[in-house]
Scaffold this motif. Structure first.
Motif, PDB file in Angstrom:
ATOM      1  N   SER A  74       7.761  -2.060   1.851  1.00 48.25           N
ATOM      2  CA  SER A  74       7.407  -2.386   0.476  1.00 48.25           C
ATOM      3  C   SER A  74       8.536  -3.139  -0.219  1.00 48.25           C
ATOM      4  O   SER A  74       9.722  -2.918   0.043  1.00 48.25           O
ATOM      5  N   GLU A  75       8.165  -4.031  -1.125  1.00 50.23           N
ATOM      6  CA  GLU A  75       9.147  -4.772  -1.907  1.00 50.23           C
ATOM      7  C   GLU A  75       9.366  -4.126  -3.276  1.00 50.23           C
ATOM      8  O   GLU A  75       9.907  -4.738  -4.181  1.00 50.23           O
ATOM      9  N   THR A  76       8.930  -2.879  -3.416  1.00 49.37           N
ATOM     10  CA  THR A  76       9.109  -2.137  -4.663  1.00 49.37           C
ATOM     11  C   THR A  76      10.134  -1.016  -4.441  1.00 49.37           C
ATOM     12  O   THR A  76      10.799  -0.982  -3.419  1.00 49.37           O
ATOM     13  N   ALA A  77      10.215  -0.118  -5.401  1.00 46.75           N
ATOM     14  CA  ALA A  77      11.147   1.013  -5.300  1.00 46.75           C
ATOM     15  C   ALA A  77      10.515   2.200  -4.594  1.00 46.75           C
ATOM     16  O   ALA A  77      10.905   3.352  -4.822  1.00 46.75           O
ATOM     17  N   ALA A  78       9.554   1.953  -3.722  1.00 50.40           N
ATOM     18  CA  ALA A  78       8.837   3.038  -3.041  1.00 50.40           C
ATOM     19  C   ALA A  78       9.769   3.945  -2.254  1.00 50.40           C
ATOM     20  O   ALA A  78       9.556   5.150  -2.184  1.00 50.40           O
ATOM     21  N   SER A 117       6.217   5.006   6.400  1.00 52.96           N
ATOM     22  CA  SER A 117       5.990   3.715   7.060  1.00 52.96           C
ATOM     23  C   SER A 117       5.764   2.602   6.055  1.00 52.96           C
ATOM     24  O   SER A 117       6.243   1.478   6.243  1.00 52.96           O
ATOM     25  N   GLN A 118       5.056   2.887   4.966  1.00 50.26           N
ATOM     26  CA  GLN A 118       4.768   1.846   3.983  1.00 50.26           C
ATOM     27  C   GLN A 118       5.971   1.557   3.096  1.00 50.26           C
ATOM     28  O   GLN A 118       6.214   0.416   2.714  1.00 50.26           O
ATOM     29  N   GLY A 137       4.683   6.724 -11.807  1.00 48.37           N
ATOM     30  CA  GLY A 137       5.212   5.887 -12.878  1.00 48.37           C
ATOM     31  C   GLY A 137       4.725   4.460 -12.725  1.00 48.37           C
ATOM     32  O   GLY A 137       3.522   4.206 -12.593  1.00 48.37           O
ATOM     33  N   GLU A 138       5.634   3.533 -12.692  1.00 46.83           N
ATOM     34  CA  GLU A 138       5.278   2.121 -12.559  1.00 46.83           C
ATOM     35  C   GLU A 138       4.661   1.799 -11.202  1.00 46.83           C
ATOM     36  O   GLU A 138       3.955   0.789 -11.052  1.00 46.83           O
ATOM     37  N   LEU A 139       4.893   2.637 -10.213  1.00 52.41           N
ATOM     38  CA  LEU A 139       4.338   2.404  -8.880  1.00 52.41           C
ATOM     39  C   LEU A 139       3.002   3.096  -8.670  1.00 52.41           C
ATOM     40  O   LEU A 139       2.398   2.979  -7.609  1.00 52.41           O
ATOM     41  N   SER A 140       2.547   3.845  -9.662  1.00 52.23           N
ATOM     42  CA  SER A 140       1.231   4.482  -9.597  1.00 52.23           C
ATOM     43  C   SER A 140       0.164   3.472  -9.995  1.00 52.23           C
ATOM     44  O   SER A 140       0.320   2.766 -10.993  1.00 52.23           O
ATOM     45  N   PRO A 141      -0.931   3.365  -9.236  1.00 52.53           N
ATOM     46  CA  PRO A 141      -2.003   2.428  -9.617  1.00 52.53           C
ATOM     47  C   PRO A 141      -2.492   2.640 -11.050  1.00 52.53           C
ATOM     48  O   PRO A 141      -2.797   1.682 -11.765  1.00 52.53           O
ATOM     49  N   GLY A 142      -2.553   3.899 -11.475  1.00 52.03           N
ATOM     50  CA  GLY A 142      -3.005   4.208 -12.833  1.00 52.03           C
ATOM     51  C   GLY A 142      -1.878   4.542 -13.773  1.00 52.03           C
ATOM     52  O   GLY A 142      -2.121   5.043 -14.882  1.00 52.03           O
ATOM     53  N   ALA A 190       0.814  -1.221   0.000  1.00 55.18           N
ATOM     54  CA  ALA A 190       0.000   0.000   0.000  1.00 55.18           C
ATOM     55  C   ALA A 190       0.843   1.265   0.000  1.00 55.18           C
ATOM     56  O   ALA A 190       0.418   2.312   0.487  1.00 55.18           O
ATOM     57  N   ALA A 191       2.074   1.163  -0.537  1.00 47.26           N
ATOM     58  CA  ALA A 191       2.954   2.327  -0.587  1.00 47.26           C
ATOM     59  C   ALA A 191       2.492   3.304  -1.662  1.00 47.26           C
ATOM     60  O   ALA A 191       1.680   2.978  -2.525  1.00 47.26           O
ATOM     61  N   ASN A 192       3.043   4.502  -1.607  1.00 42.06           N
ATOM     62  CA  ASN A 192       2.729   5.524  -2.608  1.00 42.06           C
ATOM     63  C   ASN A 192       3.783   5.517  -3.703  1.00 42.06           C
ATOM     64  O   ASN A 192       4.921   5.119  -3.475  1.00 42.06           O
ATOM     65  N   GLY A 193       3.380   5.979  -4.905  1.00 40.45           N
ATOM     66  CA  GLY A 193       4.361   6.011  -5.975  1.00 40.45           C
ATOM     67  C   GLY A 193       3.838   6.665  -7.232  1.00 40.45           C
ATOM     68  O   GLY A 193       2.655   6.997  -7.343  1.00 40.45           O
TER      69      GLY A 193
END
Length: 230
Positions: A195-199, A190-191, A120-125, A115-118
């Motif tokens: 996160s296992e992404t580049a957040a 905190s998220q 580009g590729e980390l944006s839900p849309g 549930a991290a913020n992001g």
């Protein structure tokens, strides 16, 4: 200050468990699937419940951007800002850590974005940086502006929590598809940690944009307040 620190810690912990917990646990549950509307309501309800429970103790900021915005507007003392921000960060990280442990109880769990913020590729849309930056500034501005208006001396008494909670809900309904909605540096930090992404690499945006929005809102409300009669 100890009671205020503890109140902000507990309140921000609850915000993460209520808001981010609903996004990670309930939003994608096959039989429930509360979706964007449900997650938006969860964040709004988390804030609303804390406004009425710890509001009398600490003001229920739960967010470094709100604390900074109130300070800029002249409604909060600068000497207390570091203590509030620290309490919010510790509360948010504690809430995220508890969620992490809970999620590990599911054998096939995939931590993923947590549930991290992001952007580009980390944006839900899949929205790019300029859109993410602009929406976070605008939504943070509106959040702090709502808080300042709902808690000013001439506002109707006793309904500030409802106004702020509904404002938070609306903000999430608008911006979840773009950044997963931050408007809160403590929530984003905190998220990103779990996160296992580049957040974590994109975390700077979710400090810079909310604080810019908060400062603009604080200054704007300070100017408008000069026109309010005694």
């Amino acid at each position: 200050m100890t009671n205020k620190f503890l109140a902000e810690y507990i309140g921000t912990l609850w915000l993460i468990i209520g808001g981010c917990g609903s996004a990670m646990i309930s939003a994608n549950y096959p039989e429930l699937g509360i979706g964007v509307l449900g997650v938006s309501l969860a964040f709004g309800l988390s804030v609303l419940t804390m406004v009425y429970s710890i509001g009398p103790i600490s003001g229920s900021h739960l967010n470094p951007a709100i604390t900074i915005g109130l300070w800029v507007s002249g409604k909060f003392e600068g000497k207390d800002v570091p203590y509030y921000v620290l309490a919010q960060l510790l509360g948010a990280i504690s809430g995220a850590a508890l969620l992490y442990v809970i999620l590990l109880g599911k054998p096939d769990v995939v931590i993923g974005s947590f549930a991290a913020n992001g952007y580009g590729e980390l944006s839900p849309g899949k929205y790019e940086l300029p859109s993410a930056f602009l929406i976070e500034v605008i939504m943070s501005f509106m959040l702090i502006f709502i808080v300042l208006g709902a808690t000013c001396e001439l506002a109707p008494k006793g309904i500030s929590g409802l106004s702020i909670g509904l404002g938070v809900t609306l903000i999430h309904l608008i911006s979840i598809p773009i950044t997963n909605t931050s408007v809160n540096p403590a929530r984003s930090t905190s998220q990103a940690i779990f996160s296992e992404t580049a957040a974590m690499e994109q975390l700077w945006l979710f400090w810079v944009a909310p604080l810019i929005g908060a400062i603009i809102a604080g200054l704007m409300f300070k100017i408008l307040s000069m026109e309010i009669p005694e």
